[in-house]
Design a protein around this motif. Sequence first.
Motif, PDB file in Angstrom:
ATOM      1  N   VAL A  47      85.598  75.446  18.692  1.00 23.37           N
ATOM      2  CA  VAL A  47      85.521  74.060  19.154  1.00 23.37           C
ATOM      3  C   VAL A  47      84.166  73.865  19.827  1.00 23.37           C
ATOM      4  N   GLU A  48      83.500  72.762  19.453  1.00 27.86           N
ATOM      5  CA  GLU A  48      82.198  72.446  20.062  1.00 27.86           C
ATOM      6  C   GLU A  48      82.353  72.282  21.573  1.00 27.86           C
TER       7      GLU A  48
ATOM      8  N   ALA B 185      87.273  69.760  11.080  1.00 31.23           N
ATOM      9  CA  ALA B 185      87.447  68.389  11.563  1.00 31.23           C
ATOM     10  C   ALA B 185      86.079  67.871  11.981  1.00 31.23           C
TER      11      ALA B 185
ATOM     12  N   VAL C  18      89.022  67.040   7.540  1.00 29.64           N
ATOM     13  CA  VAL C  18      89.631  65.861   8.165  1.00 29.64           C
ATOM     14  C   VAL C  18      88.617  65.263   9.135  1.00 29.64           C
ATOM     15  N   SER C  19      88.945  64.078   9.655  1.00 26.21           N
ATOM     16  CA  SER C  19      88.105  63.432  10.665  1.00 26.21           C
ATOM     17  C   SER C  19      88.741  63.638  12.033  1.00 26.21           C
ATOM     18  N   THR C  20      87.908  63.631  13.056  1.00 27.76           N
ATOM     19  CA  THR C  20      88.453  63.710  14.415  1.00 27.76           C
ATOM     20  C   THR C  20      87.674  62.783  15.341  1.00 27.76           C
ATOM     21  N   PRO C  21      88.373  62.125  16.264  1.00 27.42           N
ATOM     22  CA  PRO C  21      87.681  61.381  17.318  1.00 27.42           C
ATOM     23  C   PRO C  21      87.148  62.312  18.409  1.00 27.42           C
ATOM     24  N   GLY C  22      87.477  63.600  18.306  1.00 28.64           N
ATOM     25  CA  GLY C  22      87.062  64.574  19.312  1.00 28.64           C
ATOM     26  C   GLY C  22      85.865  65.379  18.862  1.00 28.64           C
ATOM     27  N   PRO C  23      85.699  66.574  19.463  1.00 24.67           N
ATOM     28  CA  PRO C  23      84.551  67.417  19.143  1.00 24.67           C
ATOM     29  C   PRO C  23      84.728  68.128  17.791  1.00 24.67           C
TER      30      PRO C  23
ATOM     31  N   THR D 291      85.572  70.750  15.330  1.00 25.21           N
ATOM     32  CA  THR D 291      86.589  71.799  15.423  1.00 25.21           C
ATOM     33  C   THR D 291      86.766  72.389  14.034  1.00 25.21           C
TER      34      THR D 291
END
Lengths: 315, 315
Positions: free
Chosen positions: A50-51, A91, A125-130, A132
Amino acid sequence: MSGADEFGEIARLFRPLTRGDAGAFDLLDDAAVIPQRAGHDLVVTKDAIVEGVHFPVGEKPDLIGRKLLRVNLSDLAAKAAEPFACFLAVAWPAGFEVRDRERFALGLHADLETFGLALLGGDTVSTPGPFTASLTALGWVPQGRMIRRSGARPGDLVMVSGNIGDGVLGLDAVQGRIVDRGGQLAFRYRFPEPRLDLRDLLRKSATASADVSDGLIADVRHIALASGVQIHLDLDQLPLSRGAATWLEQQPDIAAALVRLASGGDDYEVVCTLPRGVRRPPGFTIVGEVTEGEGLEVRAAGRPVDPGQGGWTHV
Amino acid sequence: MSGADEFGEIARLFRPLTRGDAGAFDLLDDAAVIPQRAGHDLVVTKDAIVEGVHFPVGEKPDLIGRKLLRVNLSDLAAKAAEPFACFLAVAWPAGFEVRDRERFALGLHADLETFGLALLGGDTVSTPGPFTASLTALGWVPQGRMIRRSGARPGDLVMVSGNIGDGVLGLDAVQGRIVDRGGQLAFRYRFPEPRLDLRDLLRKSATASADVSDGLIADVRHIALASGVQIHLDLDQLPLSRGAATWLEQQPDIAAALVRLASGGDDYEVVCTLPRGVRRPPGFTIVGEVTEGEGLEVRAAGRPVDPGQGGWTHV
């Protein structure tokens, strides 16, 4: 689980990474096929990054891809497995543009070539977070021959490959907390070298083995726990790079500093146990011994120390 | 890649999920071992889910675990594979408390029991972002017998299991955009049922097969692309649940509504092609046919329609 646009991008970015493996079906299918290999067991590991946790925010995308593969290969290296394939789930965060995704794929591709693996499938997939990602890495071992954490026996010696402590000092260097002449420490942190070269040696001699990813103390504790033995670790024997030795000399509390080097993780060396009669292999350093009992005893600067949890420090 | 505290939590939360499989080494090792199964190929799939993208923010943790497993099993079901093991990578967000993590593990455990799989390994990490997880699912097929997307031949009929469209309407229901009497549609969205019951039938008759996760139109397009054929899809033949049929009757543009039902994804049924001479299996509906050519032709409300990308809508 890919949308239509995603399907095209997967093909463009990742199909070259299959390196022509028939079981990947050009990433056009729901799943991949892995034929049996006679006389071998499959060894599987899966690590995630995870970033901002496992690599610094703003890391170069190609280095993210390469580190993700390398930390997983380090697990297979410690098991004396021969890696051949992997699966990727990634992600993408909002700011990770097409060019970043391309660079991530190119970095991963370069190291798949280096280490001889094929990407067989996965998911984007896409993520609104960092940022991953997780990688599932597959390797072969001769049937029944995976080196486990659980095989250490009283009387064995504990040895470690390469140097210990450059991972945690490398993170300090990346974050500007220490001087890092020539950038050697930061390079070690960013760009681990899985010890796949130790395969034959481990298969020949090791009773137990693990990679040093959580910190030597934690990883040796895992071996003690899994093997039902006690391990005595002498941090005065720690093999240190020139950079780490220089850092150590400047520390006011040598014992605490040694514990830090042995707790930081991200070294991606191999710690293993070998019967006492076996000759110490080149490039290995004896750092302890196995006795009856349980848990871990640690000495540093000539006296017993409490290593605490000896855990792993995130970014 | 686990810290010391994490190591204890992994044991407590996840060791029961290994269900005694010797290859998991009680999750004490760096990797798992999978012995060969004579006469079989290994089939592997890996899908990821992100909170707010693949399931609604605030979803119950046990349902997250169950859906993660089920969407992966749906891929194996379409390949006529017999699932037996999985690997989990999960990134816990800040607000995901111990009790939430326990519930996630319990939900996953319940479905591992239901479907007869063992958790063999993986990784748990922290994230400053949303809940993110990936599962790598492994199954067996008789050697050389995986049903691919690429086997469709001109003359074949296209059939789909169960009902189509409940997935996208279920998402509408979860988000309060449509009335959902009895909560049937929302249940279908939250709790997909992988069609593992179709294994023998698919092995016996199917020339190509995929699960309906991206939307029927997209998944059929993938079969056409992988097989190098043209597929003609007649959405007037779509099998609909009572809830979907009721919804359809209320729509002003029936053709557009049918395209929506066939584009939404999350149905987790199986679409497959079968030679024309094969008797239509119970529970399947003929929705199209395969010809020479390429790409997809779609009809709805008695006329050709442009399905656009026919892609998959996220939450």
